[in-house]
Structure formats: C-alpha cells, structure tokens
Design an enzyme around this catalytic site. Structure first.
Site, short mmCIF file in Angstrom:
data_model
loop_
_atom_site.label_atom_id
_atom_site.label_comp_id
_atom_site.label_asym_id
_atom_site.label_seq_id
_atom_site.Cartn_x
_atom_site.Cartn_y
_atom_site.Cartn_z
N SER A 15 4.61 2.69 7.92
CA SER A 15 4.29 1.53 7.09
C SER A 15 5.48 1.10 6.25
O SER A 15 6.11 1.91 5.57
CB SER A 15 3.11 1.85 6.16
OG SER A 15 1.92 2.00 6.90
N HIS A 42 0.81 -1.22 0.00
CA HIS A 42 0.00 0.00 0.00
C HIS A 42 0.85 1.27 0.00
O HIS A 42 0.36 2.35 -0.32
CB HIS A 42 -0.99 0.01 1.18
CG HIS A 42 -0.38 0.30 2.51
ND1 HIS A 42 -0.05 -0.68 3.43
CD2 HIS A 42 -0.05 1.48 3.11
CE1 HIS A 42 0.43 -0.12 4.52
NE2 HIS A 42 0.46 1.19 4.35
N ASP A 78 0.25 -7.70 1.58
CA ASP A 78 0.63 -6.29 1.69
C ASP A 78 2.13 -6.10 1.80
O ASP A 78 2.62 -5.38 2.68
CB ASP A 78 -0.08 -5.60 2.86
CG ASP A 78 0.02 -4.07 2.76
OD1 ASP A 78 0.35 -3.57 1.66
OD2 ASP A 78 -0.22 -3.39 3.77
#
Length: 467
Positions: free
Chosen positions: A224, A120, A150
């Site tokens: 992230s 992402h 992911d």
C-alpha cells in the site's frame, strides 16, 4: 497417443515462446533496454533492470508507530473488588501499548522531500519513519491527507533524493505492462510485473471516490502506497488495495490513478487539506425500473438526480430532480460513481458544464461549484393508509411541511423493501407533495405504478412501486 502428446507439448512450447516474444516486442516498443546482460555463452538476456535502477531509489518503505491505551477489565474500577483481591495500585494506572506497521511510499519531489503514500498507511500514527533504498531513515512530517481518495503527503528533510516522474494515467489502456514496487509483508523493496487488467473500477466500497486501475501485478499487504509504474519508469498509480478472499494475492490488485491523486496532492501542498467543490445534488444509478418510469430507452445510461439542495450550485444552474446527467464537460457519464468522481475531485469555484436529459431533450447547464450544507433529516409520525400499493404503510404530515413522513412499514407490506420508517416522501409521479392531502390527490389521479421521490437521512432516491 505418445505422438499426440508430443505434438501437443510442442504446440504448447511454441505458444509460450510466441507470448514471450510478444512481451519482448512490447518492451522494445516502450523504449526499455532489453539486453543489458549476457549469459555464460555471451547471449543477451532481457531485463527491466535499467529502468528499475532509476525508479527503485524513489520508492520508500514507511514504518508507523502508534501508541494505544489498553482497555482494562471494568471490575478493576470497583474499589471493593480491588481491596478484596488485593490488586496492586500500579495496575490501576493507564496501560499503553506501542504498535508498528509497515507500508510503502514514493518520492514525487526530490528537492522538497515530498513523499506520496496512502492515507490508511499513516492514519492514526504518532510517528512516521521513511526508509530509503540506500539504508537512510528519516522521521517524516505529515503535510496533509485525503481519506476520500486514500492518499497522504509526507515531507522528509533529506538530500540527494531521487524522485519518479508522473505519467498521464489517462493514457493507460487495458493490456499495458506495469510494474509494482513496494514493501510487501515488511520484507523490503520488492518488484512484481503484470498488465493493466481493467480501468475505471468503482463500486468496491473501499474509498469515497473510486476510479481504480486494476492490475494482475502481485500486490500484497505492505505494498500500500507503493509505486505502479509503466515501462518508462513513470508513475501511473499508487497501489492501494487487493482482492484477497483467501488472504493472499489472487492476481487482482487496485491502484489509484496518478491523475486522480494529483488533484488532491496539489491542494494538500497548497492548503494542507482538500477543499472540494460540491454540486449539491443527491444521485443514483439509472435502473431499468427508473428508465421505464421516466420513459427513457432501456439502453440509456447516466446518473439520475434524486434531490437538489436549496441554494446549491445545481439549484443556481437550474438542475432539477429527475434530470438524467449524461456528461460532464463533454465527457460521458455512465453511472453515479462516474458523476461523483467528475464533480467531487473539483475545487470550490470551478465551473462545469452539466449535460442532462430532461423530458427526452438534451440540455447543457453551467454550474459553479461551491460548499453546500447537507440535507436535513425529516421527522416522522403517524397517519392513515392512502393506496393499495401502500397497504401496511402508515403516513402523516411532516412538521415542517416539506412532505409526507413514513411512520411505520409493516413487515409484510408490498412496499417493505422500498420504504423505511423515517423516509420523507416529497413527490409522486413527478408531482410535488407537501402533505398527506396532496399525496392522496395525486394517488387518486394515478394509474399503474408509482414513481416516488424519497428523502432518507442524508440522501435522496427514487422508489418505484408496481401494482
């Protein structure tokens, strides 16, 4: 009262000192250099600095740039409107906007320049820039990604890189100390510490395959793709999500275990994509209602098979609807999420041992995973009521003879919360039904509740109707 307050304050200080000493003991047992510094009076000070000096160069900041078309007012498409308001012709040209976002990543192969991050973080990016701790920046090439887990794998052409060693995340335990390193809010490299507060978190709806490490180390937007390391400086996970009802860190963050990510990394490096093997089943959690219907102990755990696709790996292995999967390769399976992870992260051609409970007996079957086509959607229509439990439900034969199609369900029907228009009923009380006639015969011989197996779009499930 003051003396009581004083004693309470004293006990509080002793307690805090005890916790701090336990923390230091944990660091010492982990082999971390605790006393690399001294204060003004020559006393030694605990620090994670020696470990971080080896890890920080391997953690990178990632900037992505995306060009998006700006949606124009629909009125501008009308020639009369443009002439009436004398809209300049240049305003009719497609307008674009370039946006930038920030994330983190970690170098896992210094020689090849391989960088691991979240899918992402780079999804939809036109350009990806990787910035190192020493100030160098490089344009990265996307090797491949796995949206279901992911993760994404990038490559940069650079020398003198530092990589982080991969740990065995299966060895993690709740209470282990961990350190999160990343680029929160685009501020630049930031380090936070905490413990593993839970393992095997699933059901969050964040990714297709979930088996998260939960930590209270502060993780914020921009973290992230960053590193979650143990006190030896080994990578145990990839920071990927936070639980933030108030928009900020509340002490609950989630990381993808590195063992889980490595399965996808290896395939991406080998094929440029992930090719998953499929068992070819539709599964659901074992609820108390289903356990009672299948005459299983109330405490029994596992994932129940709702549908087996024709000519699939499960079909070849002899797995049947109604089987309760309790283990894969001798590792216990407690719910459908665990079964999905155990199978979905394997390659095509891998052979697995599936242990099931069937009619109260334990049975181990062997399946070789392969690609499987998706279930076909049933065609529904009209018919007649066939049971008081199904009052308000309109049924009819399906055109392909595969079962009984649910055409309509009245809003006040008892089955309204269980059956939906478009459902295809294929069995009742574990007896196969192919049309309304067979369905009616089974219902006529049934007593008490009904255990109905339903195909719904791309999935199958068991439905229990109680009198």
């Amino acid at each position: 009262m003051k003396s009581l307050d004083h004693r309470a304050d004293r006990r509080s200080k002793v307690f805090i000192k005890g916790i701090f000493l336990c923390f230091l003991l944990g660091l010492s047992q982990a082999g971390v250099a605790l006393f690399p510094q001294q204060d003004a009076e020559g006393r030694t000070l605990p620090s994670l600095a020696p470990m971080l000096k080896t890890v920080n160069p391997a953690v990178v900041n990632i900037s992505t740039y995306t060009t998006r078309n700006i949606q124009q007012n629909p009125l501008l498409n009308d020639p009369f409107f443009r002439r009436f308001f004398n809209v300049p012709e240049q305003q009719m040209r497609p307008q674009q906007r370039r946006t930038q976002s920030a994330g983190s990543g970690v170098i896992i192969d210094s020689k090849a320049g391989t960088v691991l991050t979240n899918h992402h973080v780079i999804n939809g990016a036109d350009e990806i820039t990787v910035s190192l701790e020493d100030g160098r920046s490089y344009t990265a090439t996307l090797i491949g990604s796995d949206p279901d887990v992911d993760i994404a794998v990038l490559k940069i052409d650079a020398k003198d890189l530092r990589s982080v060693k991969l740990a065995n995340s299966e060895n993690l335990e709740v209470g282990d100390y961990v350190v999160a390193i990343g680029n929160p809010f685009g501020l630049g490299q930031t380090v936070t510490t905490g413990i593993v507060s839970a393992l095997g978190r699933t059901g969050l709806g964040i990714e297709g395959y979930e088996n998260f490490i939960q930590t209270d180390a502060s993780i914020n937007p921009g973290n992230s793709g960053g590193a979650l390391v143990n006190l030896h400086g080994e990578l145990v996970g990839v920071n990927t999500a936070i639980l933030a009802p108030a928009g900020g860190n509340v002490g609950i963050g989630f990381a993808i275990p590195i063992n889980m990510a490595k399965v996808s990394i290896d395939q991406i490096l080998e094929h440029g994509e992930v090719k998953r093997g499929q068992l070819g089943v539709v599964i659901q959690d074992l609820t108390p209602e289903l356990a009672e219907a299948f005459k299983l102990p109330k405490h029994q755990r596992g994932a129940i098979i709702a549908e087996v696709q024709d000519k699939s790996a499960a079909d070849d292995a002899g797995i049947k609807p109604g089987d309760l999967v309790i283990a894969i390769d001798d590792k216990d399976v407690y719910n459908s999420a665990q079964l999905r992870n155990a199978v979905g992260l394997r390659r095509i051609g891998d052979k697995i041992a599936v242990t099931v409970l069937r009619d109260g007996k334990r049975k181990t079957l062997h399946a070789r995973l392969k690609p499987t086509p998706a279930l076909k959607t049933a065609v529904s229509a009209q018919g007649s009521d066939v049971s008081h439990l199904l009052k308000g439900v309109v049924l009819r034969d399906s055109p392909d003879g595969r079962g009984v199609a649910v055409a309509e369900v009245a809003s006040d029907a008892e089955a309204a919360s269980k059956l939906l228009p478009g459902d295809l009923i294929v069995s009742v009380n574990q007896r196969r039904v192919r049309d309304v006639k067979e369905f009616s015969a089974v219902l006529a011989a049934s007593k008490g509740g009904l255990l109905i197996r339903v195909l719904r779009g791309q999935m199958a499930l068991w439905v229990v109707l109680q009198p």
